[in-house]
Design an enzyme around this catalytic site. Structure first.
Site, short mmCIF file in Angstrom:
data_model
loop_
_atom_site.label_atom_id
_atom_site.label_comp_id
_atom_site.label_asym_id
_atom_site.label_seq_id
_atom_site.Cartn_x
_atom_site.Cartn_y
_atom_site.Cartn_z
N ASP A 81 0.85 -1.27 -0.06
CA ASP A 81 -0.09 -0.01 -0.09
C ASP A 81 0.59 1.45 -0.06
OD1 ASP A 81 0.73 -0.65 2.58
OD2 ASP A 81 -0.63 0.94 3.37
N GLU A 176 0.30 -1.30 5.43
CA GLU A 176 1.19 -1.01 6.43
C GLU A 176 1.18 0.62 6.86
OE1 GLU A 176 5.44 0.71 7.66
OE2 GLU A 176 3.91 1.39 6.00
#
Length: 411
Positions: A81, A176
């Site tokens: 991400d 994350e």
């Protein structure tokens, strides 16, 4: 272009922004697009036991040892991400060849410039090639540079089957950036003895210390009375919120601290006469100081309640993660091995505390010691993000060398 840059540009084109508001896992379905691609590429590059957790968006793979005793199963981890703070949609990177130290025009039409006057570290890259944005999105080097470097290592061993390496583990995680990257991480499936997250900054930087972190919410209850007859009756919650915040040290904010210095960070506030809320994040590398910071919030609330003779201010604190140094001090051979590998590649070794968090912190406390390696990226989470081509290429060589000697590199 080199393999690692080709791969990075391919990954950067995929929008994988996570979201703090959806409440799903993964937080955004678009992260699956990159996960599916990595799953297919790992199989193409000869990895074994490649698996894709299609529910939670994790990708795992293994590389069997070749000519090296498998006494340590070493892992490499990166996250898919990108930050929700700046758009990661329609990323349009370009490469500035042989950077000359002057301003880089990212977007002439919008007047967006990447300048060493604002970012002095740019001067460290004179003569090198930089990958930059078009000024309207982030770049995604955090952490697609790390993914590309790991995948380049996997591809290298596939194309050079004669090269020895240890037993390797690979994992790519979602979310994350919103602190949920390890929520559904399967340690048994990963099956490593130790690992490195490849999620850091400039070449040579190795990190094994991070903040202790907590979030806090301050609820303040007031009383609304018509202002024409409010004397002695109105209790203005928003004014009390201002009073609460004024009880914190003005010099202990992110804008006033660096290195090992901790802080209180007011991330959000809202209020009326009846009710107000303040949201904070609390950070400190020192565990005792971290605990005192939390206690200070309760002390201010208690003092205000006592002063006003009413139970007006309520504080809730939730711990987020802890400093992985507590774990890493028992596994400093992992850092020594990186130092030896960097020495062999003539990369200057440096270490610094992470002024943030990392998947590696939570994994370390879960039993998987996991320091953080550099990626060659800078200025993360914004339109001024960039990555150095030469540094990314060197980091691939670093990963290869670590993979070839998972139990220790001879100096």
């Amino acid at each position: 272009m080199s393999d690692v840059i080709d791969l990075f540009l391919q990954y950067a084109a995929i929008d994988t922004q996570s979201s703090e508001t959806t409440g799903t896992h993964p937080s955004t379905a678009r992260q699956h697009v990159l996960a599916e691609l990595l799953y297919q590429q790992l199989r193409e590059y000869g990895a074994t036991e490649v698996s894709y957790d299609r529910e939670h968006c994790y990708v795992y793979a293994k590389l069997a040892a070749v000519g090296v005793p498998s006494d340590r199963r070493l892992g490499f981890i990166a996250h898919m991400d990108t930050s929700p703070e700046v758009s990661g949609c329609h990323v349009q990177p370009s490469i500035v060849r042989h950077y000359d130290g002057t301003d880089i025009i990212l977007n002439a039409g919008l007047g967006i410039t990447l300048s060493p006057a604002d970012f002095p570290e740019l001067r460290n890259y004179i003569g090198k090639s930089l990958i930059v944005t078009d000024g309207t999105t982030l770049l995604g080097a955090d952490d697609k540079a790390g993914i590309a470097e790991i995948m380049s290592m996997v591809r290298y061993f596939h194309e050079h089957p004669e090269r020895p390496h240890g037993e390797l583990r690979i994992a790519f995680t979602p979310d994350e950036e919103i602190g949920e990257g390890t929520d559904f991480f399967d340690l048994d499936r990963f099956d490593a003895d130790a690992a490195y997250t490849v999620d850091g900054g400039p070449l040579g930087l190795v990190e094994y210390e991070n903040f202790n972190a907590a979030s806090a919410v301050v609820h303040i209850n007031g009383r609304s009375v018509h202002p024409g007859s409010a004397k002695g009756k109105m209790i203005h919650a928003s004014l009390l919120a201002m009073e609460f915040h004024s009880g914190l040290p003005v010099s202990e904010t992110p804008a006033e601290t660096e290195g090992y210095e901790g802080f209180y960070h007011l991330t959000d506030l809202s209020g009326t006469v009846e009710h107000a809320e303040l949201h904070y994040i609390i950070r400190d590398h020192d565990r005792a100081a971290f605990e005192k910071r939390k206690e200070n919030l309760f002390r201010i609330a208690s003092g205000m309640n006592q002063a006003y003779g009413r139970d007006l201010v309520h504080v809730t604190v939730t711990d987020s993660y802890y400093n992985m140094k507590e774990v890493m001090l028992q596994h400093m051979d992992l850092i020594d091995n990186v130092r030896a590998a960097m020495d062999a590649l003539q990369i200057p070794f440096q270490t610094a505390p992470i002024r943030g968090g990392t998947d590696g912190a939570r994994l370390s406390f879960a039993g998987l010691p996991c320091p953080n390696l550099c990626t060659g990226g800078m200025n993360y989470h914004g339109r001024y993000e960039y990555a150095c081509v030469e540094e990314m290429e060197q980091i691939v060589q670093l990963l290869i060398l670590l993979a070839e000697s998972p139990s220790g590199i001879q100096r």
